[in-house]
Design a protein around this motif. Sequence first.
Motif, PDB file in Angstrom:
ATOM      1  N   ALA A  23      -8.867 134.097  36.716  1.00 36.44           N
ATOM      2  CA  ALA A  23      -9.146 134.712  37.493  1.00 36.44           C
ATOM      3  C   ALA A  23      -8.978 133.942  38.669  1.00 36.44           C
ATOM      4  CB  ALA A  23     -10.344 135.486  37.545  1.00 36.44           C
ATOM      5  N   ASN A  51     -13.241 142.205  37.170  1.00 39.91           N
ATOM      6  CA  ASN A  51     -13.789 139.914  37.642  1.00 39.91           C
ATOM      7  C   ASN A  51     -15.520 140.366  38.183  1.00 39.91           C
ATOM      8  OD1 ASN A  51     -10.568 139.758  36.638  1.00 39.91           O
ATOM      9  ND2 ASN A  51     -10.038 140.138  39.111  1.00 39.91           N
ATOM     10  N   ASP A  74     -13.532 141.395  32.842  1.00 39.48           N
ATOM     11  CA  ASP A  74     -11.881 141.715  33.537  1.00 39.48           C
ATOM     12  C   ASP A  74     -12.123 142.629  33.956  1.00 39.48           C
ATOM     13  OD1 ASP A  74     -11.290 142.504  30.742  1.00 39.48           O
ATOM     14  OD2 ASP A  74     -10.046 140.647  30.290  1.00 39.48           O
TER      15      ASP A  74
END
Length: 138
Positions: A85, A12, A68
């Motif tokens: 996210a 992330n 990610d």
Amino acid sequence: MLVSLSMEHLKNIVFFDGVCGFCNKSVDLLIRLDDDEVLRFAPLQGDTAKSVLSDARRENLDTICFFDGDSVFTKTRALLEIGRAIGGGLQLSYPLVVVPARLRDPVYDWVAERRYRWFGKSDSCRMPSPEERRLFLD
């Protein structure tokens, strides 16, 4: 000091042009929207970008990148993945992923080409405030 994490903890991550005024304002917005602090931020010019992104991706400063943990996304796909996210209302835009990038990305590209002219460019990368440091990677 900025946070350094081992490779297995990297996920992330929003990679942005650290000298771009528009990109820095976008990071400010994402920090405000990310109530659960799931995102981490790193300049495309930094060491984390060197360890995660290819040279070609790091040299292409006209796009945001989102990692990610498994894949790297760019342009509008990166924005959609970032929204997913963060969650909340932003994840409602994720179904736009079915729209082909060739239809989504032209407006992104148009803004990217003009961002320095409209929002300026710094001589050095953004330095996070003391409160933000835990969210930034080197």
